[in-house]
Design an enzyme around this catalytic site. Structure first.
Site, PDB file in Angstrom:
ATOM      1  CE1 TYR A  71      21.201  -3.886  -8.540  1.00 23.42           C
ATOM      2  CE2 TYR A  71      23.047  -2.431  -9.085  1.00 23.42           C
ATOM      3  CZ  TYR A  71      22.320  -3.598  -9.306  1.00 23.42           C
ATOM      4  OH  TYR A  71      22.718  -4.479 -10.289  1.00 23.42           O
ATOM      5  CB  CYS A  72      19.879  -4.507  -2.186  1.00 23.47           C
ATOM      6  SG  CYS A  72      18.690  -3.497  -1.261  1.00 23.47           S
ATOM      7  CD1 TRP A  73      13.410  -7.364  -3.846  1.00 23.21           C
ATOM      8  CD2 TRP A  73      14.403  -8.058  -5.710  1.00 23.21           C
ATOM      9  NE1 TRP A  73      12.429  -7.861  -4.673  1.00 23.21           N
ATOM     10  CE2 TRP A  73      13.012  -8.293  -5.832  1.00 23.21           C
ATOM     11  CE3 TRP A  73      15.238  -8.410  -6.776  1.00 23.21           C
ATOM     12  CZ2 TRP A  73      12.443  -8.858  -6.960  1.00 23.21           C
ATOM     13  CZ3 TRP A  73      14.665  -8.986  -7.909  1.00 23.21           C
ATOM     14  CH2 TRP A  73      13.291  -9.205  -7.991  1.00 23.21           C
TER      15      TRP A  73
END
Length: 350
Positions: free
Chosen positions: A94-96
């Protein structure tokens, strides 16, 4: 595979071998999913650089530079941290916002042959679930507050109650702080977001059919604030008040704050912060106690003249007559004190 989180304890999370946060280190340090490791595809400086190019030059140039940096950093992670992972390994990335950074890294890992999951909405989706839980509530279980003046060993007794099978949320443990000017703990406190994430998970795991015990707190524990749902529940909850003599509390405090005993200069600095709140003569007495390392006397003086009056004012704001009391003569035997608190909880109906 894209995973839409159904809850903070979504069983689907258990289907992955590792959760990977690809955001920059500063983002990860502020907060992240529990158990996640940080493999940033852009470090803090690179992320700032790409953002500047996006705003000042063009989105195309920013994506081009960003893609090159992501490729380099991804290669470093694959040949480093991930080099020993076998073909059956299943990562969740995941990222932002669940967009380009996690999408790029997931594509590269997928091309290698790993079955990669990606969190839809990224960290923001997780954070939204946290906020919903801790701000909008309600707390799933009926809350019972363990009250008592500073030094009453509330946290230690709560820990023993948890070991005896009671449902407990240790707010000071989650905040890594003992809840006073002298309460700083090694390692420092989590960020507000990380504290809320820890609390949200603790709330999510509660059995609604059983009461949950929490310690009487102010709305602030060190530098973090108790979120709305828990704070409202604490204010409205019945309280079991531990009545412990000040001498016993002072002895327990002096014995428990070993880090302070080993650092008199730190104690002196805190006494300086108290100077505007107390007569000069009292401060001089406290400093003299510190100089001769009379920790029992110093603890008792601080409890009598600083903490107890403030705690009493705080208690009066929440006293509604629904609580109970339990008298504890000594804290030398915490197991016995815990047993007395259990008897009080039974009388209270907790």
């Amino acid at each position: 595979m894209t995973l839409r989180l159904a809850g903070l304890s979504d069983p689907a999370l258990a289907g992955f071998d590792q959760i990977i946060d690809v955001r920059a280190p500063a983002e990860f340090a502020e907060d992240h999913l529990p158990g996640a490791i940080n493999l940033p595809v852009l470090d803090d400086e690179e992320r700032a650089r790409v953002g500047t190019i996006y705003k000042q030059v063009s989105p195309f140039d920013a994506r081009k530079i960003g893609a090159a940096l992501v490729a380099v950093n991804s290669a470093r992670h694959i040949t480093g941290t991930l080099m020993d992972r076998g073909g059956a390994w299943r990562p969740l990335v995941y990222c932002w916002r669940g967009g380009q950074r996690s999408g790029s890294f997931a594509t590269i890992l997928g091309q290698i042959g790993w079955r990669v999951g990606r969190i839809e909405g990224g960290y923001k989706a997780w954070r939204a679930l946290v906020v919903e839980r801790v701000q909008n509530g309600p707390v799933p279980s009926p809350v019972v507050v363990l009250d008592g003046n500073t030094g009453s060993a509330k946290t230690a007794i709560l820990q023993r109650l948890a070991a005896r099978g009671h449902q407990v949320i240790d707010l000071e443990g989650l905040a890594n702080h003992r809840g006073s000017l002298f309460g700083a703990m090694p390692g420092g406190q989590p960020s507000q977001k990380m504290f809320e994430g820890r609390l949200a998970l603790a709330m999510e795991r509660l059995d609604p059919a059983r009461p949950v015990l929490v310690e009487a707190e102010s709305s602030r524990i060190g530098v973090v604030n108790v979120p709305k749902a828990m704070w409202q529940a604490i204010c409205a909850a019945p309280r079991l008040q531990m009545q412990v003599p000040v001498e016993a509390r002072a002895a327990f405090t002096a014995a428990s704050y070993g880090d302070m005993v080993e650092d008199p200069a730190r104690v002196a600095g805190i006494l300086d912060l108290l100077a505007p709140l107390h007569p000069a003569e009292r401060l001089e007495d406290w400093r003299a106690m510190l100089a001769r390392q009379d920790w029992q006397a110093l603890s008792e003086g601080l409890l009598r003249h600083h903490y107890d009056p403030r705690y009493q004012r705080h208690r009066m704001r929440h006293e509604d007559g629904r609580g109970g009391t339990v008298a504890i003569a000594t804290l030398a035997d915490l197991d016995a004190a815990t047993g007395a608190v259990e008897d009080g909880l039974r009388r209270l109906g907790g």
